[in-house]
Scaffold this motif. Sequence first.
Motif: not given
Length: 225
Positions: A32-38, A155-157, A188-189, A212-223
């Motif tokens: 079950f997959v949800q996506q952030w629109p930012g 979610p503020n960058g 940046h991720s 699945p392979n997340g392709r994320c860095s150790s730090e992630v932006e929440f735009p």
Amino acid sequence: MKTYDFAMVKILVPVSYLSVLCVSQDFDFFYFVQQWPGDTKKKSCCYPKSGKPAADFGVHGLWPNFNNGSYPSDCDPNNPYDQSQILDLIGCMEEEWPTFSCPSNNGTKFWAHEWNKHGTCSKSVLDQHDYFQATLNLKKKVDLLQALQTAGIEPNGTFYKLDNIGEAIKNGIGYTPGITCNGDASGHSQLHEIYFCVDTCGSNFIECSLFPNGRCSSEVEFPSF
């Protein structure tokens, strides 16, 4: 002479039948997959015709998968998406399952893709209406944004540790999430999608055996959105 409690039989038989039904499918679990629109701000995207969606996670899909990491797709071309079967769900889908494809549209193409590619592979358990209803029901069970905000993740960058995002979601929802990222213009991720695993009935969350392979860095932006 042996007697039977037919009232008990009426209760037990359907439950037993459903239990067998859920474990006898041609797939092992759902994502079950949800996506952030930012993060769509960094790509070519359009708001749906119904207007800008709420600043919240939206549904991407409910996808049958195998335990070896592969998945079935396009299982029944003779059972294509038919919007007349889900007219009672459209209003909720516009809110919870928005599309950002261009040109601006009403979501029909997106929903048709999800049913034709993924939903038809679950049709022995979920017909078309049940598939979309089950997905919307799962969305109601998890409030990802609230779980993150409770942990001070907004979610503020801002950039957050990936481990902290995962921990906040597990603490708030109760299940370990899979997290995928996109890269922004600077490489940046950015937080993109959250995965949960669901049983083959499409109704109960379970712990995932793989992600699945997340392709994320150790730090992630929440735009922001």
